[in-house]
Scaffold this active site. Structure first.
Site, mmCIF file in Angstrom:
data_model
loop_
_atom_site.group_PDB
_atom_site.id
_atom_site.type_symbol
_atom_site.label_atom_id
_atom_site.label_comp_id
_atom_site.label_asym_id
_atom_site.label_seq_id
_atom_site.Cartn_x
_atom_site.Cartn_y
_atom_site.Cartn_z
ATOM 1 C CB ALA A 251 10.237 -12.264 1.349
ATOM 2 C CG PHE B 68 -3.877 1.591 11.057
ATOM 3 C CD1 PHE B 68 -4.932 0.742 10.803
ATOM 4 C CD2 PHE B 68 -2.662 1.490 10.644
ATOM 5 C CE1 PHE B 68 -4.455 -1.009 9.922
ATOM 6 C CE2 PHE B 68 -2.175 0.577 9.348
ATOM 7 C CZ PHE B 68 -3.042 -0.715 9.571
ATOM 8 C CE LYS C 270 0.548 -10.877 1.795
ATOM 9 N NZ LYS C 270 0.606 -10.228 0.666
ATOM 10 C CB THR D 5 -0.960 -0.159 1.049
ATOM 11 O OG1 THR D 5 -1.669 -1.321 1.134
ATOM 12 C CG2 THR D 5 -1.863 1.415 0.764
ATOM 13 N NE ARG E 49 6.837 -9.740 -3.764
ATOM 14 C CZ ARG E 49 7.180 -10.849 -2.698
ATOM 15 N NH1 ARG E 49 7.594 -11.777 -2.184
ATOM 16 N NH2 ARG E 49 6.285 -9.914 -1.604
#
Length: 553
Positions: free
Chosen positions: A270, A378, A102, A70, A91
């Site tokens: 990763a 947030f 996820k 994001t 990616r």
């Protein structure tokens, strides 16, 4: 508060032909995949000097969320907003985590890449092509063994498994083929997830089709009865595999919610692979734009380290600036707060958890680049909590910028864009890698474990050290190492948050990826075929009465 997919459905997209034109892609280079997606034939692009490269990484991921993708999208849009010609390089998402735990990988809020549902589900078929190429080689190996075994392959030493782009623990270890002589010779094998395939790594590190085919030919599929390596080219599979990958090697062009260009290409994990988008996409973006924003998977201890020591080393790249993403919520979790209590203000927990951020900053400085901290905002974050992060970032020798791109799009990351562009223009004083090419493979593994994970001891059993030495004798000693480790902690224990000390890294297995050009060191309990959680996301994914996808995002 609208969900990501609700925000995405309200977006006004422009045809991919217009996105390409605005980015400087000539008509002859564009291969449309519908109205809003395309591949780009890089052979038809004009040559120009490379622009600046900006890496986005993060603290260790937590269930609280960090928002690295994001932030990458928001930063790219914000650079456009301040008049900088920019390309975004990410990616492609894997189906495994989308249906597992996820969720999607296309950003969030007003900082997304589009069309996000298609990106998360099949996209342009690259992962299917990689899966097919990988399994073609597996089928040809078994076929050669069945028809007389001309390469004298020792079926006990076949190291090439099969792959599937899905989380499926039942396939980790299998025995096959069964059913009698007509089906072949039984042997132990298993499946990895597609993003852990060496072919995924090869696709993301190859410079062009010719390099891709050479790397495919260099894959070691196993060993013969004399314990000599047998290569993919010995199986005569490399040319057909290249045919399957001829379109997959081309970068995918899409757009952000603000109609700015983005390449999404490749997707190695990763924690079990090197976690970066393709070299072809990155190099193409740098030739097309003055600034390229890219990301490395998971926390900086995994993604950023591999970006520097594998991708940059093998592709001749270097980052001009680095952004490290952190959130108040994640730092509170690192400070000992339970997930259900994250909504309660707790500046002391933020301060305690900032040790995780500090360690990542210190690690990144070892590569010669001081990162800028992006505080992904947030709505429950308090001014006091944010002030603690900014204060501690200053103590650690860098800036911390509040970013509200999730809610406000590019306007929410404008300050970050100005700071990062200025740092990129100034350039890193001296880019360093963690270890030299001529260091032994075992010492490279120990160096990452001690310098990045801060382990007191890195234990590599004697048989594994011997295997590494044999690979050095075979000419692979200059390869970098790719550490396969949990993403949740600096240690190999996912439950140890913060910045643990006094721990040991145990190397359980080493694998030679001769085609990709690195050696994998599997640490702790990491799996190259993940399993689904107790309640997988797939249980809540469905089509509504209008045929629209719900529950995925």
């Amino acid at each position: 508060m609208p969900t990501d997919i609700e925000i995405a459905r309200q977006a006004t997209l422009i045809p991919i032909t217009d996105v390409a034109k605005n980015a400087g892609v000539p008509d002859e280079a564009l291969i449309p995949y519908g109205k809003y997606k395309a591949k780009v034939d890089t052979s038809h692009l004009p040559d120009r000097p490379a622009g600046k490269l900006i890496l986005v990484t993060a603290i260790n991921p937590t269930p609280a969320g960090e928002g690295k993708t994001t932030t990458s999208v928001g930063l790219s849009d914000a650079l456009h907003r301040i008049g900088k010609k920019t390309m975004l390089c990410l990616r492609e998402p894997s189906l495994g985590p989308c249906f597992g735990m996820k969720g999607g990988g296309a950003g969030g809020g007003k900082s997304q890449v589009m069309p996000m549902d298609e990106i998360n589900l099949h996209f342009t078929g690259d992962f299917h092509a990689i899966t097919s190429a990988h399994n073609l080689l597996a089928a040809m190996i078994d076929n050669q063994i069945y028809w007389g075994n001309p390469n004298d392959i020792d079926i006990r030493r076949v190291v090439w498994k099969r792959v599937l782009d899905m989380n499926d623990r039942a396939l980790r270890q299998i025995v096959g083929p069964l059913g009698g002589v007509a089906n072949g010779f039984p042997r132990e094998s298993g499946f990895d997830i597609t993003v852990a395939s060496e072919i995924m790594a090869i696709l993301c590190l190859a410079s062009d089709l010719a390099d891709l085919q050479k790397r495919l030919g260099d894959i070691i599929i196993g060993y013969n009865r004399k314990r000599e390596p047998v290569y993919c080219r010995d199986i005569k599979a490399d040319s057909a595999m290249t045919v399957l990958l001829k379109d997959a090697i081309l970068p995918n062009l899409v757009q952000t919610l603000e109609n700015n260009p983005a390449f999404l290409h490749g997707g190695p994990f990763a924690n079990i692979a090197h976690g970066c988008n393709s070299v072809i996409a990155t190099n193409t973006a740098m030739k097309m734009a003055d600034y390229t924003v890219t990301e490395a998977g998971f926390g900086a201890d995994l993604g950023a380290e591999k970006f520097m020591d594998i991708k940059c080393r093998l592709a001749g790249l270097k980052p001009d600036a680095i952004v490290i993403v952190a959130t108040v919520r994640a730092l509170k979790m690192n400070g000992g707060v339970a997930k259900n209590d994250l909504g309660t203000p707790n500046a002391d927990a933020v301060r305690a958890g900032a040790v995780n951020l500090k360690r990542h900053i210190e690690n990144l400085k070892k590569f010669g680049v001081t990162p800028t901290v992006a505080i992904n905002h947030f709505h429950l974050d308090t001014d006091e909590e944010i002030a603690v992060i900014q204060e501690m970032a200053a103590e650690f020798g860098t800036d911390a910028v509040i970013c509200k791109h999730w809610a406000d799009g590019s306007a929410g990351a404008e300050e970050l864009a100005r700071i990062v562009a200025a740092k990129a223009d100034a350039g890193a004083p001296e880019f360093n890698q963690l270890y030299p090419d001529d260091m032994s493979l075992a010492d490279k593994i120990r160096t990452v474990g001690r310098e990045i994970y801060r382990a007191d001891e890195v234990h590599i059993a004697a048989p594994l050290v011997k295997q590494l030495e044999q690979w050095e004798q075979m000419g692979y000693g200059k390869f970098p190492v790719c550490m396969a480790k949990t993403q949740y902690s600096f240690t190999t224990d996912p439950g140890r948050l913060g910045a643990p000390t006094g721990h040991e890294v145990e190397v359980n297995e080493v694998r030679l990826s001769a085609g990709a050009g690195f050696v994998v060191a599997v640490c702790g309990g990491i799996m190259t075929m993940p399993g689904l959680p107790k309640v997988p996301s797939a249980e809540n994914i469905y089509l509504d009465e209008n045929g629209q996808i719900e529950g995925l995002f």
